[in-house]
Design a protein around this motif. Structure first.
Motif, short mmCIF file in Angstrom:
data_model
loop_
_atom_site.label_atom_id
_atom_site.label_comp_id
_atom_site.label_asym_id
_atom_site.label_seq_id
_atom_site.Cartn_x
_atom_site.Cartn_y
_atom_site.Cartn_z
N LEU A 1 66.09 84.84 78.99
CA LEU A 1 66.28 86.40 78.18
C LEU A 1 65.85 85.85 76.96
O LEU A 1 65.34 86.21 76.11
CB LEU A 1 67.95 86.98 77.85
CG LEU A 1 68.64 87.68 78.80
CD1 LEU A 1 70.07 87.65 78.22
CD2 LEU A 1 67.49 88.41 78.94
N LYS A 2 66.24 84.89 76.70
CA LYS A 2 65.55 83.30 75.44
C LYS A 2 64.10 83.73 75.33
O LYS A 2 63.10 84.32 74.62
CB LYS A 2 65.88 81.78 75.36
CG LYS A 2 65.05 80.82 74.21
CD LYS A 2 65.61 79.97 74.38
CE LYS A 2 65.60 79.54 73.46
NZ LYS A 2 65.70 77.29 73.56
N ALA A 3 63.43 83.19 76.31
CA ALA A 3 61.78 83.69 77.35
C ALA A 3 61.67 85.10 77.11
O ALA A 3 60.70 85.53 76.10
CB ALA A 3 61.25 83.67 78.46
N GLY A 4 62.44 86.09 76.86
CA GLY A 4 62.07 86.88 76.41
C GLY A 4 62.12 87.63 75.16
O GLY A 4 60.91 88.40 74.94
N ARG A 5 62.64 87.56 74.96
CA ARG A 5 62.85 87.92 73.33
C ARG A 5 61.58 87.27 72.82
O ARG A 5 60.90 87.70 71.47
CB ARG A 5 63.95 86.39 72.64
CG ARG A 5 64.04 87.61 71.45
CD ARG A 5 65.65 86.53 70.81
NE ARG A 5 65.71 86.97 68.97
CZ ARG A 5 65.92 85.96 68.69
NH1 ARG A 5 66.80 84.85 68.55
NH2 ARG A 5 66.63 86.92 66.71
N GLU A 6 61.48 85.56 72.94
CA GLU A 6 60.00 85.34 72.27
C GLU A 6 58.88 86.08 72.78
O GLU A 6 57.96 86.32 71.98
CB GLU A 6 60.02 83.98 73.12
CG GLU A 6 60.87 82.83 72.73
CD GLU A 6 60.67 82.69 70.92
OE1 GLU A 6 59.66 82.53 69.96
OE2 GLU A 6 61.99 82.77 70.33
N LEU A 7 58.44 86.85 73.65
CA LEU A 7 57.61 87.37 74.15
C LEU A 7 57.64 88.60 73.34
O LEU A 7 56.56 89.16 73.52
CB LEU A 7 57.99 88.10 76.16
CG LEU A 7 57.44 86.84 77.14
CD1 LEU A 7 57.67 87.15 78.13
CD2 LEU A 7 55.75 86.30 76.83
N ALA A 8 59.19 88.98 73.10
CA ALA A 8 59.11 90.76 72.21
C ALA A 8 59.00 90.97 71.59
O ALA A 8 57.82 91.18 71.01
CB ALA A 8 60.35 91.25 72.81
N LYS A 9 58.98 89.62 70.20
CA LYS A 9 58.03 89.06 69.18
C LYS A 9 56.77 89.41 69.01
O LYS A 9 55.27 89.98 67.82
CB LYS A 9 58.76 87.75 68.24
CG LYS A 9 60.50 87.61 68.40
CD LYS A 9 60.79 86.62 68.13
CE LYS A 9 62.14 86.42 67.45
NZ LYS A 9 62.77 84.96 67.45
N LYS A 10 56.07 88.71 70.02
CA LYS A 10 54.83 89.31 70.61
C LYS A 10 54.48 90.60 70.94
O LYS A 10 52.74 90.78 70.56
CB LYS A 10 53.94 87.39 71.06
CG LYS A 10 54.77 86.04 70.95
CD LYS A 10 53.97 85.47 71.60
CE LYS A 10 54.26 83.79 71.35
NZ LYS A 10 55.80 83.32 70.84
#
Length: 258
Positions: free
Chosen positions: A39-48
């Motif tokens: 989920l942490k990685a997913g959040r970083e991706l969603a910001k981009k």
């Protein structure tokens, strides 16, 4: 984990590639850690770059763990994706979790709440949603308890089953124990009913309220099955519980009971 590597892996291989990459980068086999990192990685991706495929990640994470931290990071990811109703549901769950545990909310709880107020609903609407979520929380808590409890119920050994009943009851209470039996896909309804009656006698011997608790198990057993064995054993459970009302009802429905 390099952010650029995560983005590149996701762009090339999608969600499956992202999960594979994260597993390779993290040696920790704890499901909670895997879920959080996903989920942490997913959040970083969603910001981009917002992608519909990222909305699958919370469900995958929740299949791994239902820990409080997973609800927090899932809510933050949902907000990044614009899935505000799902984020609000996570917030409502966290509200009752902290209340149940009698602990101060995590700092991220207030962050989630503030972002929802700014981007989705006003404070009064959010409070109303949380108030209406209470019953759903109780149901979800039971299911989460079962998921977080790593021990599976022994399928055949009666002595080990009784030990399992005691452990789960002492840790989570009667409703979680009953739900664990009712949701075990290895057993049909009749087998579940027999297990509930078996659990009733085991828990009746250790519960603070004594044998009166056996009525709860017998009620649920009869909802699942009304074979002769289950009816007779439920009758005995009501006898031990001293539940004259249920005894009368059962005798009326099944006059052949001795």
């Amino acid at each position: 984990m390099e952010s650029s590597n995560i983005l590149g892996c996701y762009q090339k291989l999608g969600v499956y590639g992202l999960i594979t990459y994260l597993n390779q980068q993290n040696n920790d086999s704890n499901p909670r850690v895997k879920a959080y990192n996903l989920l942490k990685a997913g959040r970083e991706l969603a910001k981009k770059s917002i992608s519909e495929r990222l909305s699958y990640l919370p469900n995958i994470a929740f299949d791994l763990s239902r820990h409080e931290s997973i609800y927090r990071i899932a809510a933050l990811l949902y907000i990044e994706l614009g899935n505000m109703n799902e984020a609000l549901e996570c917030l409502a769950y966290l509200h009752y979790y902290y209340k149940d545990q009698a602990i101060e909310p995590h700092d991220q709880y207030e962050l989630i709440k503030q972002q929802l107020i700014e981007n989705y609903k006003d404070a009064a609407q959010i409070e109303a949603y949380i108030k209406n979520y209470q019953e759903q929380y109780q149901q979800q808590k039971i299911l989460n308890n079962i998921k977080e409890y790593s021990e599976s119920m022994p399928a055949d050994d009666v002595t080990e089953q009784k030990t399992y009943f005691k452990r789960l009851y002492r840790r989570y209470g009667v409703e979680t124990l009953i739900a664990a039996i009712e949701n075990d896909v290895r057993f049909n309804d009749r087998a579940k009913a027999v297990l509930l009656i078996r659990a009733s006698r085991t828990i009746g011997a250790i519960a603070e309220e004594g044998t009166s608790i056996e009525s709860i198990f017998a009620n649920r057993a009869l909802e699942l099955d009304t074979s002769d064995t289950v009816v007779k054993n439920s009758y005995q459970a009501y006898m031990r519980a001293g539940d004259l009302n249920q005894l009368a009802k059962l005798k009326e429905a099944y006059p052949e009971i001795a």
